[in-house]
Design a protein around this motif. Structure first.
Motif, PDB file in Angstrom:
ATOM      1  N   ALA A   7      11.265  -3.160  -0.479  1.00 25.86           N
ATOM      2  CA  ALA A   7      10.871  -2.036  -1.329  1.00 25.86           C
ATOM      3  C   ALA A   7       9.621  -1.371  -0.765  1.00 25.86           C
ATOM      4  N   HIS A   8       9.846  -0.442   0.137  1.00 25.36           N
ATOM      5  CA  HIS A   8       8.745   0.388   0.644  1.00 25.36           C
ATOM      6  C   HIS A   8       9.119   1.842   0.402  1.00 25.36           C
ATOM      7  N   PRO A   9       8.268   2.588  -0.325  1.00 26.50           N
ATOM      8  CA  PRO A   9       8.634   3.964  -0.671  1.00 26.50           C
ATOM      9  C   PRO A   9       8.812   4.866   0.546  1.00 26.50           C
ATOM     10  N   ARG A  13       7.094   5.342   7.387  1.00 33.41           N
ATOM     11  CA  ARG A  13       5.641   5.404   7.595  1.00 33.41           C
ATOM     12  C   ARG A  13       4.992   4.028   7.504  1.00 33.41           C
ATOM     13  N   SER A  14       5.804   3.017   7.220  1.00 32.14           N
ATOM     14  CA  SER A  14       5.259   1.667   7.098  1.00 32.14           C
ATOM     15  C   SER A  14       4.893   1.111   8.468  1.00 32.14           C
ATOM     16  N   ARG A  15       3.787   0.434   8.542  1.00 33.82           N
ATOM     17  CA  ARG A  15       3.457  -0.306   9.762  1.00 33.82           C
ATOM     18  C   ARG A  15       3.653  -1.799   9.512  1.00 33.82           C
ATOM     19  N   ALA A  16       2.939  -2.323   8.518  1.00 33.71           N
ATOM     20  CA  ALA A  16       2.953  -3.777   8.300  1.00 33.71           C
ATOM     21  C   ALA A  16       4.337  -4.263   7.860  1.00 33.71           C
ATOM     22  N   ASN A  17       4.869  -3.627   6.834  1.00 29.80           N
ATOM     23  CA  ASN A  17       6.154  -4.116   6.327  1.00 29.80           C
ATOM     24  C   ASN A  17       7.283  -3.935   7.325  1.00 29.80           C
ATOM     25  N   LEU A  18       7.207  -2.842   8.071  1.00 25.64           N
ATOM     26  CA  LEU A  18       8.253  -2.620   9.072  1.00 25.64           C
ATOM     27  C   LEU A  18       8.176  -3.674  10.173  1.00 25.64           C
ATOM     28  N   PRO A  64       4.887  -3.617   0.040  1.00 25.73           N
ATOM     29  CA  PRO A  64       3.420  -3.479  -0.026  1.00 25.73           C
ATOM     30  C   PRO A  64       2.969  -3.610  -1.476  1.00 25.73           C
ATOM     31  N   ILE A  65       1.738  -4.054  -1.662  1.00 26.15           N
ATOM     32  CA  ILE A  65       1.145  -4.099  -3.007  1.00 26.15           C
ATOM     33  C   ILE A  65       0.614  -2.707  -3.354  1.00 26.15           C
ATOM     34  N   TYR A  66       1.072  -2.186  -4.473  1.00 29.25           N
ATOM     35  CA  TYR A  66       0.580  -0.903  -4.980  1.00 29.25           C
ATOM     36  C   TYR A  66      -0.002  -1.161  -6.375  1.00 29.25           C
ATOM     37  N   TRP A  67      -1.256  -0.884  -6.539  1.00 29.97           N
ATOM     38  CA  TRP A  67      -1.912  -1.099  -7.831  1.00 29.97           C
ATOM     39  C   TRP A  67      -1.628  -2.519  -8.347  1.00 29.97           C
ATOM     40  N   TYR A  68      -1.875  -3.483  -7.462  1.00 29.28           N
ATOM     41  CA  TYR A  68      -1.824  -4.911  -7.817  1.00 29.28           C
ATOM     42  C   TYR A  68      -0.432  -5.393  -8.218  1.00 29.28           C
ATOM     43  N   ALA A 104       4.398 -10.019   0.577  1.00 30.92           N
ATOM     44  CA  ALA A 104       3.697  -8.794   0.179  1.00 30.92           C
ATOM     45  C   ALA A 104       2.544  -8.521   1.140  1.00 30.92           C
ATOM     46  N   THR A 105       2.257  -7.234   1.319  1.00 29.32           N
ATOM     47  CA  THR A 105       1.125  -6.836   2.157  1.00 29.32           C
ATOM     48  C   THR A 105       0.102  -6.109   1.292  1.00 29.32           C
ATOM     49  N   THR A 106      -1.151  -6.302   1.614  1.00 26.12           N
ATOM     50  CA  THR A 106      -2.209  -5.580   0.902  1.00 26.12           C
ATOM     51  C   THR A 106      -3.026  -4.760   1.906  1.00 26.12           C
ATOM     52  N   GLY A 107      -3.677  -3.710   1.373  1.00 31.32           N
ATOM     53  CA  GLY A 107      -4.680  -3.021   2.171  1.00 31.32           C
ATOM     54  C   GLY A 107      -5.979  -3.812   2.138  1.00 31.32           C
ATOM     55  N   GLY A 108      -6.286  -4.355   0.970  1.00 31.44           N
ATOM     56  CA  GLY A 108      -7.526  -5.097   0.781  1.00 31.44           C
ATOM     57  C   GLY A 108      -7.561  -6.368   1.616  1.00 31.44           C
ATOM     58  N   GLU A 109      -8.722  -6.609   2.198  1.00 31.23           N
ATOM     59  CA  GLU A 109      -8.893  -7.824   2.999  1.00 31.23           C
ATOM     60  C   GLU A 109      -9.228  -8.991   2.078  1.00 31.23           C
ATOM     61  N   ALA A 112     -12.240  -8.742  -0.043  1.00 27.18           N
ATOM     62  CA  ALA A 112     -12.216  -7.737  -1.123  1.00 27.18           C
ATOM     63  C   ALA A 112     -11.634  -8.312  -2.403  1.00 27.18           C
ATOM     64  N   TYR A 113     -10.922  -9.437  -2.260  1.00 24.86           N
ATOM     65  CA  TYR A 113     -10.352 -10.115  -3.426  1.00 24.86           C
ATOM     66  C   TYR A 113     -11.263 -11.285  -3.790  1.00 24.86           C
ATOM     67  N   GLY A 114     -12.346 -10.984  -4.449  1.00 24.60           N
ATOM     68  CA  GLY A 114     -13.307 -12.011  -4.838  1.00 24.60           C
ATOM     69  C   GLY A 114     -14.384 -11.367  -5.667  1.00 24.60           C
TER      70      GLY A 114
HETATM   71  C1  LIG Z   1      -0.340   3.954  -4.226  1.00 28.44           C
HETATM   72  C2  LIG Z   1      -0.996   2.841  -3.459  1.00 28.44           C
HETATM   73  C3  LIG Z   1      -1.577   1.789  -4.161  1.00 28.44           C
HETATM   74  C4  LIG Z   1      -2.166   0.726  -3.460  1.00 28.44           C
HETATM   75  N1  LIG Z   1      -2.711  -0.307  -4.172  1.00 28.44           N
HETATM   76  C5  LIG Z   1      -3.255  -1.356  -3.505  1.00 28.44           C
HETATM   77  C6  LIG Z   1      -3.788  -2.465  -4.231  1.00 28.44           C
HETATM   78  O1  LIG Z   1      -3.741  -2.549  -5.449  1.00 28.44           O
HETATM   79  N2  LIG Z   1      -4.360  -3.470  -3.510  1.00 28.44           N
HETATM   80  C7  LIG Z   1      -4.415  -3.449  -2.144  1.00 28.44           C
HETATM   81  O2  LIG Z   1      -4.946  -4.389  -1.550  1.00 28.44           O
HETATM   82  N3  LIG Z   1      -3.890  -2.421  -1.435  1.00 28.44           N
HETATM   83  C8  LIG Z   1      -3.311  -1.375  -2.081  1.00 28.44           C
HETATM   84  N4  LIG Z   1      -2.746  -0.351  -1.379  1.00 28.44           N
HETATM   85  C9  LIG Z   1      -2.644  -0.448   0.099  1.00 28.44           C
HETATM   86  C10 LIG Z   1      -1.263  -0.933   0.523  1.00 28.44           C
HETATM   87  O3  LIG Z   1      -0.980  -2.218   0.013  1.00 28.44           O
HETATM   88  C11 LIG Z   1      -1.149  -0.927   2.042  1.00 28.44           C
HETATM   89  O4  LIG Z   1      -1.240   0.410   2.458  1.00 28.44           O
HETATM   90  C12 LIG Z   1       0.175  -1.543   2.526  1.00 28.44           C
HETATM   91  O5  LIG Z   1       0.206  -2.927   2.231  1.00 28.44           O
HETATM   92  C13 LIG Z   1       0.345  -1.345   4.017  1.00 28.44           C
HETATM   93  O6  LIG Z   1       1.681  -1.702   4.348  1.00 28.44           O
HETATM   94  P1  LIG Z   1       2.615  -0.712   5.176  1.00 28.44           P
HETATM   95  O7  LIG Z   1       1.984  -0.539   6.529  1.00 28.44           O
HETATM   96  O8  LIG Z   1       3.946  -1.412   5.259  1.00 28.44           O
HETATM   97  O9  LIG Z   1       2.694   0.579   4.420  1.00 28.44           O
HETATM   98  C14 LIG Z   1      -2.166   0.724  -2.041  1.00 28.44           C
HETATM   99  C15 LIG Z   1      -1.596   1.797  -1.353  1.00 28.44           C
HETATM  100  C16 LIG Z   1      -1.024   2.843  -2.046  1.00 28.44           C
HETATM  101  C17 LIG Z   1      -0.404   3.985  -1.274  1.00 28.44           C
END
Ligand SMILES: Cc1cc2nc3c(=O)[nH]c(=O)nc-3n(C[C@H](O)[C@H](O)[C@H](O)COP(=O)(O)O)c2cc1C
Length: 180
Positions: A7-9, A13-18, A64-68, A104-109, A112-114
């Motif tokens: 489930a990647h919107p 454009r995905s890097r990590a999930n792809l 990817p994680i979007y809004w937790y 799942a992948t996060t942007g936050g390192e 950042a989760y602490g």
């Molecule tokens: C709408 C949106 C919400 C996001 N919410 C979070 C979040 O809650 N926590 C987090 O660590 N990263 C968040 N991110 C970052 C994504 O998790 C990150 O871009 C993704 O894991 C990268 O994977 P990809 O290269 O496959 O797109 C968010 C990104 C977007 C676009």
């Protein structure tokens, strides 16, 4: 045998999930269903999804994680596909005993989760809704693969995580084969 619900919107454009997906999509027995490719208008084919789940011994949710949380189409998939009388409740045993792996992948390192980080809580605090969804449907919960700080990971680091993901799927395939 292994159903990978992806489930990647914006898969293009995905890097990590792809990178992770490419590392495992040819593992023997893996069937990938890319929800945003299948259902861009959110019109989920519930019987098709349930049939795919019924065929599987292992269910992988990757996104990817979007809004937790998972992206909205996967949440919608939970709502539409995991029905009472099928996935839970009286007569709802379709998923019992299947094994569920969350990737799942996060942007936050990790930092950042602490308490001093922008996400305030350890990532483990965001796990229960997904874990309990699997457990409520009587699936076995596998140790998740959470790739944190995905934007800062080098191609080599992502490739190493892809290899680990592949190793986990191959092990799960061997486990369910041995159990049958
Ligand atoms: C709408 C949106 C919400 C996001 N919410 C979070 C979040 O809650 N926590 C987090 O660590 N990263 C968040 N991110 C970052 C994504 O998790 C990150 O871009 C993704 O894991 C990268 O994977 P990809 O290269 O496959 O797109 C968010 C990104 C977007 C676009």
């Amino acid at each position: 045998m292994l159903l990978l619900v992806f489930a990647h919107p914006y898969p293009d454009r995905s890097r990590a999930n792809l990178a992770l997906l490419r590392a495992v999509e040819d593992v023997e027995g893996v069937e990938v269903r890319s929800l945003y490719d299948l259902y861009p208008a959110f019109d989920i084919d519930v019987p098709a999804e349930q049939e795919a789940l019924a065929r599987a011994r292992v269910v992988i949710w990757q996104h990817p994680i979007y809004w937790y949380a998972p992206p909205s189409l996967l949440k919608h998939w939970f709502d539409k596909v995991l029905l009472r009388g099928w996935a839970y409740g009286e007569g709802g045993d379709a998923l019992r005993g299947k094994r569920c792996l969350w990737v799942a992948t996060t942007g936050g390192e990790p930092a950042a989760y602490g308490p001093d980080g922008m996400h305030r809580l350890p990532f483990s605090h965001y796990v229960p809704p997904v874990e309990q969804t699997a457990r409520f449907c009587q699936m076995g919960w596998e140790e998740p693969i959470i790739v944190q700080g995905s934007h800062r990971l080098s191609d080599e680091e992502l490739a190493a995580m892809g290899r680990e993901y592949r190793r986990r799927l191959e092990q799960l395939r061997r486990d369910v084969e041995a159990a049958s």
